[in-house]
Scaffold this motif. Sequence first.
Motif, short mmCIF file in Angstrom:
data_model
loop_
_atom_site.label_atom_id
_atom_site.label_comp_id
_atom_site.label_asym_id
_atom_site.label_seq_id
_atom_site.Cartn_x
_atom_site.Cartn_y
_atom_site.Cartn_z
N GLY A 275 0.82 -1.20 0.00
CA GLY A 275 0.00 0.00 0.00
C GLY A 275 0.86 1.25 0.00
N PRO A 276 0.27 2.41 -0.26
CA PRO A 276 1.02 3.67 -0.28
C PRO A 276 1.70 3.95 1.07
CG PRO A 276 -1.19 3.97 -1.15
CD PRO A 276 -1.16 2.61 -0.52
N LYS A 277 2.78 4.68 1.02
CA LYS A 277 3.49 5.04 2.25
C LYS A 277 2.60 5.93 3.12
CE LYS A 277 7.53 7.68 3.82
NZ LYS A 277 6.74 8.76 4.48
N PRO A 278 2.47 5.62 4.40
CA PRO A 278 1.67 6.46 5.28
C PRO A 278 2.26 7.85 5.40
CG PRO A 278 2.12 4.33 6.30
CD PRO A 278 3.00 4.43 5.09
N ARG A 279 1.39 8.84 5.52
CA ARG A 279 1.82 10.23 5.65
C ARG A 279 1.74 10.69 7.11
NH1 ARG A 279 -2.56 12.26 1.44
NH2 ARG A 279 -3.64 10.58 2.57
N SER A 280 2.47 11.75 7.43
CA SER A 280 2.50 12.21 8.82
C SER A 280 2.73 13.72 8.89
CB SER A 280 3.60 11.49 9.61
OG SER A 280 4.84 11.58 8.94
N TYR A 281 2.15 14.32 9.92
CA TYR A 281 2.28 15.76 10.16
C TYR A 281 2.54 15.99 11.64
CZ TYR A 281 1.03 20.64 10.93
OH TYR A 281 1.05 21.96 11.32
N ALA A 282 3.58 16.76 11.95
CA ALA A 282 3.90 17.09 13.33
C ALA A 282 3.76 18.59 13.55
CB ALA A 282 5.32 16.64 13.68
N TYR A 283 3.04 18.95 14.59
CA TYR A 283 2.82 20.35 14.97
C TYR A 283 3.54 20.60 16.28
CZ TYR A 283 0.21 24.31 17.01
OH TYR A 283 -0.15 25.49 17.60
N CYS A 284 4.54 21.46 16.24
CA CYS A 284 5.30 21.79 17.45
C CYS A 284 5.04 23.23 17.82
CB CYS A 284 6.79 21.53 17.25
SG CYS A 284 7.17 19.77 17.09
N SER A 285 4.21 23.40 18.81
CA SER A 285 3.80 24.71 19.27
C SER A 285 4.95 25.39 20.01
CB SER A 285 2.57 24.54 20.18
OG SER A 285 2.17 25.75 20.74
N ASP A 286 4.64 26.34 20.88
CA ASP A 286 5.66 27.13 21.55
C ASP A 286 6.65 26.25 22.31
OD1 ASP A 286 3.75 28.85 20.65
OD2 ASP A 286 3.66 30.05 22.47
N THR A 287 7.92 26.47 22.04
CA THR A 287 8.95 25.65 22.69
C THR A 287 10.33 26.26 22.51
OG1 THR A 287 9.91 23.43 22.84
CG2 THR A 287 9.29 24.19 20.66
N ARG A 288 11.18 26.02 23.47
CA ARG A 288 12.59 26.31 23.33
C ARG A 288 13.22 25.20 22.48
NH1 ARG A 288 15.23 28.24 28.80
NH2 ARG A 288 14.55 26.17 29.46
N TYR A 289 14.40 25.46 21.91
CA TYR A 289 15.10 24.44 21.13
C TYR A 289 15.22 23.17 21.97
CZ TYR A 289 18.75 22.20 18.33
OH TYR A 289 19.46 21.33 17.55
N ASN A 290 14.72 22.05 21.41
CA ASN A 290 14.57 20.84 22.22
C ASN A 290 14.82 19.61 21.36
OD1 ASN A 290 13.81 18.85 24.02
ND2 ASN A 290 11.62 19.31 23.91
N GLU A 291 16.03 19.09 21.44
CA GLU A 291 16.38 17.92 20.62
C GLU A 291 15.73 16.63 21.10
OE1 GLU A 291 20.55 17.47 19.99
OE2 GLU A 291 20.72 19.33 18.82
N ARG A 292 15.09 16.67 22.28
CA ARG A 292 14.44 15.46 22.77
C ARG A 292 13.26 15.04 21.90
NH1 ARG A 292 15.30 18.27 27.55
NH2 ARG A 292 13.11 18.92 27.64
N ILE A 293 12.74 15.95 21.10
CA ILE A 293 11.58 15.60 20.26
C ILE A 293 12.00 14.95 18.94
CG2 ILE A 293 10.31 17.53 21.24
CD1 ILE A 293 10.56 18.94 18.52
N ILE A 294 13.28 14.96 18.63
CA ILE A 294 13.73 14.51 17.31
C ILE A 294 13.33 13.07 17.04
CG2 ILE A 294 15.79 13.95 15.95
CD1 ILE A 294 17.07 16.50 17.01
N GLU A 295 13.52 12.22 18.02
CA GLU A 295 13.19 10.80 17.81
C GLU A 295 11.71 10.63 17.46
OE1 GLU A 295 13.41 6.46 20.12
OE2 GLU A 295 14.18 8.27 21.09
N GLN A 296 10.84 11.37 18.13
CA GLN A 296 9.41 11.20 17.91
C GLN A 296 8.95 11.73 16.55
OE1 GLN A 296 6.88 12.86 20.96
NE2 GLN A 296 5.05 11.82 20.21
N ILE A 297 9.58 12.80 16.07
CA ILE A 297 9.14 13.40 14.80
C ILE A 297 10.01 12.95 13.63
CG2 ILE A 297 8.25 15.41 16.01
CD1 ILE A 297 10.67 17.00 14.94
N GLN A 298 10.91 12.02 13.87
CA GLN A 298 11.85 11.57 12.83
C GLN A 298 11.11 11.18 11.55
OE1 GLN A 298 15.33 11.37 13.61
NE2 GLN A 298 15.61 11.19 11.42
N GLY A 299 11.50 11.81 10.44
CA GLY A 299 11.02 11.42 9.13
C GLY A 299 9.60 11.83 8.79
N VAL A 300 8.97 12.71 9.57
CA VAL A 300 7.60 13.11 9.22
C VAL A 300 7.61 13.85 7.88
CG1 VAL A 300 6.83 13.21 11.61
CG2 VAL A 300 7.69 15.29 10.50
N ASP A 301 6.52 13.77 7.17
CA ASP A 301 6.44 14.41 5.85
C ASP A 301 6.40 15.93 5.97
OD1 ASP A 301 6.03 12.08 3.88
OD2 ASP A 301 4.61 11.64 5.46
#
Length: 326
Positions: A224-250
């Motif tokens: 089947g087609p590759k699943p799509r993804s969208y990540a919304y990161c609201s107000d935040t200081r620079y935070n590399e801890r989120i990188i793993e969770q949003i890795q590769g989002v479209d």
Amino acid sequence: MMESWTKASSQNVDNPVAEKPSAVPFAVTILGSGSASPALDRHQTAQLVTYCGDHFLIDCGEGTQYRLIEQRARPSRLKYIFISHLHGDHYFGLMPLLSSLNMGGRTEELYLFGPHGLDEIITTTFRMSNGQFFFPLHFQAIDADKPALLLDLPALTVESIPLDHGIGCTGFLFREKQHKPKLLRDRLPDNVPVGVLKALKEGQNVLDETGHVLYAAADYTTPGPKPRSYAYCSDTRYNERIIEQIQGVDLLYHEATFRDDNGQRASEVHHCTARQAAQLARKAGVGQLLIGHFSSRYKTFDEFRSEAQDEFPLTELATEGQSFKV
């Protein structure tokens, strides 16, 4: 708390979204991309995510219901609202929107996800104005300290993303589920039993009584087609801890309240610069970056884009009124 409030279950929310090919609409419309201080030429944060006919509102700054009307998106079609945190520029438009839905005769359920205390704010406001809800309003409080599955629909999930803003604050990750394989009917012999077809559509091999493969899913289906993804990161200081969770989002939306000229100020008030947002996008390997939540001290935004594109070329401004396909 008013009796009409109940806690929504992330596992048992009924929804008309059906699993369809990735050609189904999946888009983000920017309703507001300004920050806390008002400005005449921009509005406070709000976005509309549409998927397969369903409408998801992310944040609800002042005047959001007007922005929905301007975009010809009927507020009555909203079924899910996500509030990232309790700074006014992200939720002060919620009460008027709920009031309008109430006066408009809404009877359909509405699901609201937001910080602890948001339910008390709404309940108190309606109680002091002698108001009541005429439609079921379900509230689920979000734990801002750890990611969690908020919504599990047949074709889409929504997760929370813990952010660093000095107050409980989360982003939201919309992720399409893996599509079922496509059946290659022209390769199959005539009169194949329905049970065989169903198994192949699920990606399962069909075995005979002795355990030998009669029909291999790899021979009679394509992925089947590759699943799509969208990540919304609201107000935040620079935070590399989120990188793993949003890795590769479209598509990634990330706040960029300041430019480099106010980098120290950005850190002090738990915000990001355009360059920092782009650095996160590059490290997370996302497909495209949108930046917004621009401080009112800036009157033009081309330099935001230039600064971000130095780090991540596939960057666009979250221009109000514009829709972006995921």
